[in-house]
Structures are given as structure tokens and as C-alpha cells.
Design an enzyme around this catalytic site. Sequence first.
Site, short mmCIF file in Angstrom:
data_model
loop_
_atom_site.label_atom_id
_atom_site.label_comp_id
_atom_site.label_asym_id
_atom_site.label_seq_id
_atom_site.Cartn_x
_atom_site.Cartn_y
_atom_site.Cartn_z
N HIS A 47 48.60 27.20 37.32
CA HIS A 47 48.14 27.44 38.73
C HIS A 47 48.04 26.18 39.65
O HIS A 47 46.93 26.12 40.31
CB HIS A 47 46.71 28.09 38.29
CG HIS A 47 46.80 29.63 37.72
ND1 HIS A 47 47.55 30.51 38.55
CD2 HIS A 47 46.59 29.85 36.95
CE1 HIS A 47 47.68 31.42 37.74
NE2 HIS A 47 46.79 31.40 36.70
N GLU A 152 46.61 38.21 27.55
CA GLU A 152 46.26 38.57 28.92
C GLU A 152 46.94 39.98 29.37
O GLU A 152 47.08 40.35 30.47
CB GLU A 152 46.84 37.64 29.77
CG GLU A 152 46.22 36.18 29.44
CD GLU A 152 46.71 35.03 30.34
OE1 GLU A 152 46.00 34.73 31.19
OE2 GLU A 152 47.88 34.60 30.28
N ASP A 178 43.61 38.41 33.76
CA ASP A 178 44.75 39.19 34.05
C ASP A 178 44.78 40.29 33.21
O ASP A 178 45.20 41.13 33.38
CB ASP A 178 45.74 38.17 33.48
CG ASP A 178 46.34 36.97 34.43
OD1 ASP A 178 46.38 37.64 35.53
OD2 ASP A 178 46.47 35.98 34.21
#
Length: 262
Positions: A47, A152, A178
Site C-alpha cells: 500500500h 483475507e 479485507d
Amino acid sequence: MESTELMARLRAGQPVFALGMRAARSPDVVRWARAAGYDTVWIDMEHSPMPVDTVSQLCLCAVDLGVMPWVRVPERDYGMINRVLDGGALGIIAARIESAEQAREIVTASRFAPHGQRSQLATLPFVGYEKLPAAEMNRRVNAVTAVKLLIESRAGVENAAEIAAVPGVDIVALGCNDLSADLGHTGNPTHPDVLAACRQVVAAVRAQGKIAIVGGMPEGEALTQLRADGAAPFVFSGIDGDLFLDAMRRRVAADRTALTPA
């Protein structure tokens, strides 16, 4: 501290505090993390646009200071994992693992022979650049390299036992942000369906003798109960950008208040 000590603490139920790094590019932030009492820096390439050379500088600083550098790689790519580890990381975090096959791919890339196929090289920063016999180098570096897999999705939950059973996997963690979205409860990581999935994964991972962690869930009753059920107390104690922004907002608010006439 080495990754082996960090994992021993988690197994013993002792808290480990992690700083997420997405915005910072300076090793100074790693030094601040050590001064503040963090045990590990969790460098997030998934990210952030952080390049490998910057990640390497952060990792090398962390190793020198005794703060464990773990890196979340942006994809399950053999070359990327090798470059990050050669650059100084002592832990690989792989996102959205959904099968034992994917877990084996991460282990293969992260561990030297005979436990994987990480590409051999003459020496590494971790051993002080000493040129060791290959077998000794492999043994020493494998021993301190952690492999952490993130579950996730619904598919990952269903296959948690098989994922955790893969030799060379050290930690299986839940990414509840997630996971909650995948289960249809976006933004609600403490929804009963998400908690049920977490309990299922924690039990499956613990049954394989591996460390289970719950991430992406706020501190509170739900997370406390999951830790009582066997999840290790890995505390994701802030992300650099969030911490900087919060401190700046509070500073400006305080200065604005001081300048406001009574």
C-alpha cells in the site's frame, strides 16, 4: 532481538508492538520507533510506492538497532521476495493467501535450500558480510527469517488448516479489513460472521502448532476474546502517516487555541 525471539514472545503470550511504515522514507523513523519501544517495523510495500532500495535502507537500520524488519511485499513474486530479503528484511508478509499451494510458493521464495529455493548468494548483511560455507549460511539465515501469511478472504478461511500445515510457515494472520469486506460486512471487522471466521482460523492454525494473529481489528472486547482463544498479542500500534497526521492536527489545534482571545 531476532525474529526467533520475537516469535518466542508471541508463543508465550507476551505482546509485540509493531509500527506500520508506508509514508516514511528515512531511517530516522526506525530510530524513533526503537526509542518509542516498538519491537518491529512492518514495512508495507503493498500500500505504498516505496522502492526496494528504500526498503533495504530501512531494514538495515532496523537490524542494526535490534528492531525486526518485516516487509509486506506487493505481490507473490519470487524475484521481489528475493530482492527484499537480500536487502535486509528478516520477515516476509504475504497478502491474501488462499491455498496451501500459494503458501508453498512463499516459503519456496523465502527460504534457502533445503527448505526452499531462495537464490544463493555469497554473503548477507545479517552475517556481517562474512563469507560462510553455503550450508551454514543457509541454516543461520533460515533460522531468523520469518514467513507470515495473511488470510483475507472466505477462501483463505476455508483452507486455513492446509495453509498453516505447510512446512516453513511461521505465522498465519487474519486481515480483518479485507476479510470483513469479502464476507459482505465492509467496515465492520467485529461483525459476528467475521468473528466466527477468526475463531475458525485461530483454532486451525493453533492445531498445526503455528502462531495465529488477528489484525485489522480495533483493540476492544472482541479482540481480547480472540486473544483469550489463542491469538497471539501482536499489537499493530499505529501507521507512520496516521501518527504524524494526528500529531500535526493536535499541535495546530493547540496553537490555534493558544492564539484565541479568552
